[in-house]
Design a protein around this motif. Structure first.
Motif, PDB file in Angstrom:
ATOM      1  N   LEU A  29      21.936 -23.997 -26.424  1.00  0.00           N
ATOM      2  CA  LEU A  29      20.643 -24.003 -26.933  1.00  0.00           C
ATOM      3  C   LEU A  29      20.282 -22.631 -27.442  1.00  0.00           C
ATOM      4  N   GLY A  30      21.022 -21.502 -26.953  1.00  0.00           N
ATOM      5  CA  GLY A  30      21.042 -20.170 -27.649  1.00  0.00           C
ATOM      6  C   GLY A  30      19.841 -19.395 -26.872  1.00  0.00           C
ATOM      7  N   THR A  31      19.352 -19.869 -25.724  1.00  0.00           N
ATOM      8  CA  THR A  31      18.326 -19.067 -25.111  1.00  0.00           C
ATOM      9  C   THR A  31      18.500 -19.177 -23.681  1.00  0.00           C
ATOM     10  N   THR A  32      17.854 -18.249 -22.852  1.00  0.00           N
ATOM     11  CA  THR A  32      17.651 -18.467 -21.393  1.00  0.00           C
ATOM     12  C   THR A  32      16.164 -18.294 -21.007  1.00  0.00           C
ATOM     13  N   TYR A  33      15.361 -18.100 -22.009  1.00  0.00           N
ATOM     14  CA  TYR A  33      13.958 -17.986 -21.690  1.00  0.00           C
ATOM     15  C   TYR A  33      13.365 -19.234 -21.804  1.00  0.00           C
ATOM     16  N   PHE A  34      12.414 -19.746 -20.559  1.00  0.00           N
ATOM     17  CA  PHE A  34      11.817 -21.115 -20.490  1.00  0.00           C
ATOM     18  C   PHE A  34      11.235 -21.547 -21.638  1.00  0.00           C
ATOM     19  N   ASP A  35      10.377 -20.747 -22.367  1.00  0.00           N
ATOM     20  CA  ASP A  35       9.872 -21.344 -23.663  1.00  0.00           C
ATOM     21  C   ASP A  35      10.741 -21.515 -24.847  1.00  0.00           C
ATOM     22  N   GLY A  36      11.725 -20.692 -24.722  1.00  0.00           N
ATOM     23  CA  GLY A  36      12.679 -20.930 -25.834  1.00  0.00           C
ATOM     24  C   GLY A  36      13.467 -22.328 -25.729  1.00  0.00           C
ATOM     25  N   ILE A  37      13.925 -22.572 -24.239  1.00  0.00           N
ATOM     26  CA  ILE A  37      14.708 -23.904 -23.994  1.00  0.00           C
ATOM     27  C   ILE A  37      13.890 -24.723 -24.390  1.00  0.00           C
ATOM     28  N   ALA A  38      12.502 -24.860 -23.957  1.00  0.00           N
ATOM     29  CA  ALA A  38      11.424 -26.031 -24.234  1.00  0.00           C
ATOM     30  C   ALA A  38      11.422 -26.182 -25.807  1.00  0.00           C
ATOM     31  N   ALA A  39      11.547 -25.048 -26.426  1.00  0.00           N
ATOM     32  CA  ALA A  39      11.264 -25.401 -28.132  1.00  0.00           C
ATOM     33  C   ALA A  39      12.572 -25.937 -28.637  1.00  0.00           C
ATOM     34  N   ALA A  40      13.618 -25.419 -27.966  1.00  0.00           N
ATOM     35  CA  ALA A  40      15.067 -26.081 -28.407  1.00  0.00           C
ATOM     36  C   ALA A  40      14.984 -27.384 -28.232  1.00  0.00           C
ATOM     37  N   LEU A  41      14.711 -27.896 -26.898  1.00  0.00           N
ATOM     38  CA  LEU A  41      14.859 -29.126 -26.422  1.00  0.00           C
ATOM     39  C   LEU A  41      13.774 -30.050 -27.231  1.00  0.00           C
TER      40      LEU A  41
END
Lengths: 512, 509
Positions: free
Chosen positions: A180-192
């Protein structure tokens, strides 16, 4: 720019930890009793300060890896206060049985620091490091009674299984970062949210992350370590394991599930629901067969982890065609946090009673409680109230928190799971009543006939005298158990504030 | 006046709780202080409960003495705002009658327990906790609190029976008090599992964000299918406490194992909570479900009547006779409710009151006989009337009420139930009458043997009922006579409330 003043509470706790460790080196032996006072008063002071200082403040640090908001504030105050209570409840135990009080209290304070950071993390590696800090402290504390083989065994098991779960989690995190390219919560959510079908690799990563958390909260099938660790650990640490470490893991899990993983709710909700169902069923069924009180409370705490997981499953509701809604998520978050608070108060009281009884009898089986109502009426009353509260009967805290939590699940469309939770509560009533029967109906002769006190302890029919500190602490916890049960509104107002802060992030996700 | 009226129901709940706290605070060993404090609290509560019944304006109907305090808001996008849970109290005619019943039984129970010496303080504290729960259920107009108090009433039972109860030796086996206590507790909590599920379903279905009874009732948001699915949860859940067959087996064992005052409260009042729950929550909120399931309830009630009566015939222990007679009499209550017509439901409510007082009297007298003779074995007791005249008179009053003699309260109640039954379920109505006939057999046979047989020598020096137990039983007997001779004030008091309840049921169908 990082506003480091937001971290003053953490700095203070860290300072207190090192101060305690250092004081242990310089204080002469007869002054050592000052250490727990220093730890407890220090923590209580920091809790009050944190509340006054961080109230209304929000902000994020290190690019959003750490966040200070209402939710973090609530848990910070919770963990620091819990640390103070555990420090106080350890005084007698440490004095009688353990060496190196400074290290004990110092490490305890460090775990409180770790738990505070867990509640603040919005990035997986930050969360992981905080979690490890907590776990390392607990590994040491569980095995602290180093001349007791059981404590050693417990420590070893806990380290091995804990390390295993950490490895799982770390692997999961690397998988998530890779795909997903990130470990930040908002980033993960955006990627998902952007990729409805994230692919097998990412799914495995998320599953491993969840499994690591499940280990920490002792959810079935990752619960095996709990009974052994609980049984062998020094009793105040057992209480801390059951309450503090579980609460910290849930504080983090809520952030992960309510934000990072929320877009994938249709995937995880059924899984969490099934895990919750298994956890509450197995915990409460196996508890029926226990004769060691600490193991009994260990399985009971597995059951309670199941109830809290039910709340996690109820974080989002799914309608028929799979659309997620968080309209009623407030209820679930409030329910989880309220149940954590109620469970904390009740369980610390119960373990403190266990600690007193095992000090007086040298035994930890339920038969040691025989005739307790005659030996120490007040102690028996607090223990009975705690057990009734754990079983979820009014006027105690457990009734309100269970009602709220289960009702949230029902409102989110998980009526079957809420029904199962109530049914397993009925099962739990049986083994709690068995202990109450020991205390109130059986006479001390029962325990004498069965084995009598361990060598060097007073006879089973003598009165048990409570140290003043212990009885003050028990009275306070008893009062809190009842107060939460009949007037939860003030605490609920604080919780409401916390869950509002948590759900702000959920509302900002790009999926609505 | 209005301050009194708006707080009197709160006082009914809070005073027993306060009493429990005060009793715990009295230093151990001061047994007399504990007793007198308990008596004072019980007396005040009884006085308030009588006032509630007398001051209830039956012409005005509806809920009176209403007052609500916000307790916990439930966040969510609800149509009514975040009302959540409130401590809403109020009584209609039906609950006012039940409140009076509770007050009277509570007071007489304290008198009967005057000689409890083993940990008397704990006993009365738990006893008060139990009664706070009972009052709470009858006066709550919020489903959360109704359930809260319902569970509160169950909680002290384990200790009350386990610590102060007695075991029964059946020669071939012993029914221990621990067994009776555990069985009772698990049955009742199992019942409340079903109730809890139904309440959550009601909350989720209504989607109003409130547990307020009035709001839920007014919403009309329960489709027929929903009602048909969840009414049985309430019927069985509350039915367990009402002693409904086949979930009645906790009741004789529990009542026999319990100490006298607890048997009185339990059989007298607590079982009524079950019937009251079916009436208030089941019929009030899920009327269509009630209509669908009432034929089942009437059948189960008929089994209760027959099964309880036949079982009572075969008992050798006085307390078990009374225990099974309770099962049988609760059958009339269930059947009366199930008729869903005005006479039947009125009869059921009156029977709740009548049976409550009567069975409390039974247990009080049996307790007195046991205290005096140390046996409850019917085979051993014979010709007690010669030495125990007052006891005999009191037992006979209770017995005649039980078999429905005109002039006593049981007649009024059962007559109304039977008339109601014949209007809707004539065949089962006949069964009910047969049950009453069997009741006459076991009661009269019992009276003839135990009280009027030839006296056994060993009872020659037997003292009569103690004065304090006599007073308490006389109070109960007076209520049986009062309702038997002057039934109209009682019927009037509940008339409008029954009518408005049935209007809801009829409106739904």
């Amino acid at each position: 720019m990082n506003d480091l003043t937001l971290l003053i509470p953490e700095f203070l706790v860290a300072g207190l930890a090192f101060l305690t460790l250092g004081a242990d080196l310089v204080l002469p032996d007869r002054r050592k009793p000052l250490l727990p006072a220093m730890a407890a008063v220090g923590l209580a002071g920091i809790a009050a300060f944190t509340f006054a200082y961080l109230r209304g403040k929000t902000g994020s640090l290190y690019g959003g890896a750490l966040v200070v908001d209402g939710y973090a504030l609530f848990f910070k105050v919770f963990f620091v206060s819990l640390g103070a209570v555990v420090a106080l409840s350890s005084v007698e135990y440490v004095k009688r049985r353990l060496e190196h009080p400074g290290e004990y209290y110092g490490i305890l304070i460090l775990t409180a620091l770790a738990a505070m950071l867990m509640a603040s993390s919005r990035e997986l590696l930050t969360a992981y490091i905080s979690l490890e800090l907590l776990s390392f402290g607990l590994y040491v504390l569980v095995g602290f009674d180093r001349y007791n083989p059981k404590s050693n065994e417990a420590g070893a098991k806990y380290i091995l299984l804990g390390a295993f779960s950490s490895a799982l989690m770390l692997y999961g995190i690397s998988q998530i970062y890779g795909l997903l390219g990130t470990t930040y919560f908002d980033g993960i959510a955006a990627a998902l949210a952007a990729t409805p079908e994230p692919g097998l690799g990412a799914q495995v990563g998320l599953a491993l992350l969840a499994a690591g958390l499940a280990f920490k909260v002792a959810a079935v099938p990752f619960h095996m370590w709990a009974p052994d660790a609980y049984e062998g650990a020094p009793t105040p640490i057992t209480a801390y394991l059951a309450v503090g470490s579980k609460a910290a893991a849930f504080a983090l899990a809520l952030r992960i599930f309510a934000e990072a993983l929320l877009p994938a709710a249709p995937d995880w909700q059924p899984v969490i629901a099934v895990v919750a169902a298994l956890t509450m069923t197995l915990g409460n069924l196996v508890a029926l067969a226990q004769s060691n009180i600490k193991r009994l409370l260990a399985y009971s705490s597995i059951g309670h982890a199941g109830y809290l997981l039910l709340g996690v499953a109820a974080l989002a509701s799914l309608d028929g065609d799979g659309a997620t809604s968080i309209e009623l998520s407030h209820l679930a978050v409030n329910g989880i946090v309220l149940h954590i608070a109620a469970y904390a108060v009740t369980n610390v009281a119960a373990f403190l009673c266990v600690s007193v009884v095992s000090d007086a009898t040298g035994r930890e089986d339920t038969a040691a409680f025989s005739g307790l109502a005659a030996r120490a009426p007040g102690l028996a009353m607090v223990m009975a109230a705690s057990l009734f509260s754990l079983a979820g009967l009014p006027i105690f805290a457990g009734f309100v928190s269970k009602f709220y939590l289960f009702n949230a699940a029902a409102a989110q469309g998980l009526l079957w799971l809420a029904g199962l939770a109530i049914f397993t509560s009925l099962i739990s009533l049986y083994y709690y009543l068995a202990v109450i029967r020991r205390m109130y109906i059986d006479s001390p002769e029962h325990a004498i006939v069965e084995t009598g006190p361990a060598p060097g302890h007073a006879p089973m029919d003598s009165r048990i005298r409570l140290p003043r500190l212990t009885s003050a602490l028990l009275s306070a916890l008893f009062a809190a158990t009842i107060l939460l049960g009949i007037y939860p509104a003030p605490l609920m107002a604080a919780i409401q504030h916390a869950s509002e802060a948590l759900l702000t992030y959920s509302r900002q996700l790009p999926i609505w | 006046m209005s301050a009194l009226h708006s707080h009197i129901l709160l006082a009914l709940v809070a005073l027993p709780l306060l009493g429990a706290a005060v009793l715990i605070a009295i230093p151990g060993g001061r047994a007399a202080a504990v007793r007198w404090a308990a008596l004072m609290f019980a007396f005040v509560v009884m006085a308030l409960s009588l006032y509630v019944f007398v001051a209830y304006d039956h012409a005005g109907a509806g809920f009176q003495f209403e007052r609500a305090w916000d307790w916990l808001a439930l966040p969510g996008p609800w149509p009514l705002g975040e009302r959540g849970i409130s401590l809403a109290l109020g009584v209609d005619g039906i609950s006012a009658l039940m409140v009076m019943l509770t007050g009277v039984v509570m007071f007489t129970g304290v008198l009967v327990s005057w000689n409890v010496s083993h940990r008397g303080k704990d006993f009365f504290a738990l006893y008060f906790l139990l009664l706070a729960g009972v009052f709470g259920v009858f006066v709550s107009l919020d489903l959360f609190f109704l359930f809260f108090f319902y569970e509160l009433a169950v909680l002290p039972m384990y200790l009350l029976i386990g610590v102060w109860g007695s075991s029964t030796d059946f020669k071939t086996f012993i029914r221990t008090k621990e067994y009776g206590a555990m069985k009772l507790m698990l049955y009742l909590v199992a019942g409340s599992v079903l109730i809890w599920v139904a309440l959550m379903a009601i909350f989720a279905q209504a989607d109003l964000g409130t547990f307020g009874f009035a709001d839920l009732q007014a919403s009309g948001s329960f489709p027929a299918t929903f009602q048909r699915i969840f009414f049985p949860f309430l019927m069985v859940g509350f039915g367990v406490l009402a002693g409904m067959w086949p979930f009645h087996t906790w009741s004789p064992d529990g009542h026999v194992a319990a100490p006298t005052a607890v048997s009185m409260v339990h059989a007298g009042v607590l079982m009524k909570l079950g019937a009251y729950g079916i009436l208030r929550v089941g019929m009030g909120l899920l009327p269509e479900g009630a209509e669908t399931w009432m034929p089942v309830l009437v059948g189960l009630g008929a089994v209760n009547v027959m099964y309880g009566a036949v079982s009572a015939l075969g008992q050798r222990d006085l307390k078990y006779v009374v225990g099974y007679s309770s099962v049988s009499h609760m059958g009339y209550v269930l059947m009366g409710l199930a008729t869903l017509n005005h006479l039947g439901v009125s009869g059921a409510v009156l029977q709740m009151f009548s049976h409550g007082i009567m069975t409390a009297l039974f247990f009080a007298v049996v307790g007195a006989i046991y205290d005096s003779t140390h046996t409850r074995d019917i085979a051993a007791l014979e010709g007690m009337a010669k030495r125990m005249k007052t006891t005999t008179a009191l037992f006979v009053i209770a017995g005649l009420t039980s078999l429905g003699l005109p002039g006593l309260s049981g007649f009024v109640a059962e007559l109304l139930v039977f008339i109601g039954l014949f209007q809707t379920y004539p065949i089962l109505g006949a069964l009910g009458v047969i049950g009453a006939a069997i009741t006459a057999v076991y009661i009269l046979r019992l009276i003839a043997k135990v009280f009027f047989g030839t006296m056994d020598e060993r009872w020659a020096g037997q003292p009569d009922i103690s004065r304090i137990e006599g007073v308490s039983s006389a109070v109960l007997a007076a209520f049986l006579l009062l309702m038997g001779l002057l039934p109209f004030p009682f019927i009037q008091a509940i008339d409008e409330s029954v009518a408005s309840l049935l209007k809801i049921v009829a409106g739904a169908g």
